[in-house]
Design a protein around this motif. Structure first.
Motif, short mmCIF file in Angstrom:
data_model
loop_
_atom_site.label_atom_id
_atom_site.label_comp_id
_atom_site.label_asym_id
_atom_site.label_seq_id
_atom_site.Cartn_x
_atom_site.Cartn_y
_atom_site.Cartn_z
N VAL A 38 -1.15 -6.60 1.99
CA VAL A 38 -0.56 -5.74 2.72
C VAL A 38 -1.27 -4.31 2.68
N LYS A 39 -1.16 -3.78 3.96
CA LYS A 39 -2.17 -2.40 4.11
C LYS A 39 -1.46 -1.31 3.63
N THR A 40 -2.04 -0.25 3.01
CA THR A 40 -1.41 1.08 2.61
C THR A 40 -1.12 1.64 4.01
N PRO A 41 0.10 2.46 3.92
CA PRO A 41 0.51 3.25 2.76
C PRO A 41 1.69 2.12 2.58
N TRP A 42 2.05 2.16 1.14
CA TRP A 42 3.25 1.23 0.52
C TRP A 42 4.57 1.93 0.18
N ASN A 43 4.60 2.97 0.51
CA ASN A 43 5.67 4.04 0.06
C ASN A 43 7.09 3.50 0.80
N SER A 44 7.01 2.78 2.13
CA SER A 44 8.10 2.35 2.62
C SER A 44 8.31 0.94 2.26
N VAL A 45 7.61 0.21 0.89
CA VAL A 45 7.79 -1.25 0.67
C VAL A 45 8.37 -1.09 -0.44
N PHE A 46 8.10 -0.12 -1.23
CA PHE A 46 8.80 0.06 -2.56
C PHE A 46 8.58 1.30 -3.28
#
Length: 142
Positions: A108-116
């Motif tokens: 999974v490519k960053t950004p991850w702020n929307s993931v968790f």
């Protein structure tokens, strides 16, 4: 093998190091980064830079890759805090580390702020506990 994930325990805190062999780079995933994306833990992780070439040499990596171990130094780069979720408590670093590792392995490519984020940690802890309970293997005595 192109990369490896290493969980690193620094004084009072866990961080994840993603070693990218071909790039000669160690990406530091720190859930307590300063706002500008730099980490005061970079200097603590630098010890890994000295250890990596020795481990790789003994594992036969340089010979297999036909590389000179002295010509391929590793550098450390901290992932910017706006690309990875940050904790706002003093005890969730291990859960963040595990989630970072999961996302890296899933590519999974960053950004991850929307993931968790911090709000999801309780549910992630519960999912980890359920996974350990349902998929864990009993320890056999030696």
């Amino acid at each position: 093998m192109d990369s490896v994930l290493i969980s690193c325990h620094l004084p009072g805190h866990w961080v994840l190091c993603h070693v990218l062999f071909k790039e000669g780079k160690v990406l530091l995933f720190d859930s307590l980064n300063e706002w500008d994306g730099t980490s005061h833990r970079l200097k603590d992780v630098c010890a890994l830079l000295y250890l990596l070439p020795s481990l790789l040499k003994h594992a036969g990596y340089y010979e297999e890759m036909k590389m000179d171990p002295h010509a391929s130094p590793f550098t450390v780069q901290s992932m910017r805090s706006e690309l990875i979720p940050q904790q706002d408590d003093g005890y969730s670093c291990g859960v963040f580390l595990m989630k970072y590792a999961e996302l890296i392995l899933a590519r999974v490519k960053t950004p991850w702020n929307s993931v968790f984020g911090q709000k999801d940690i309780k549910g992630i802890r519960k999912a980890i506990a359920i996974d350990i309970y349902t998929n864990g293997q009993p320890c056999n005595s030696l």
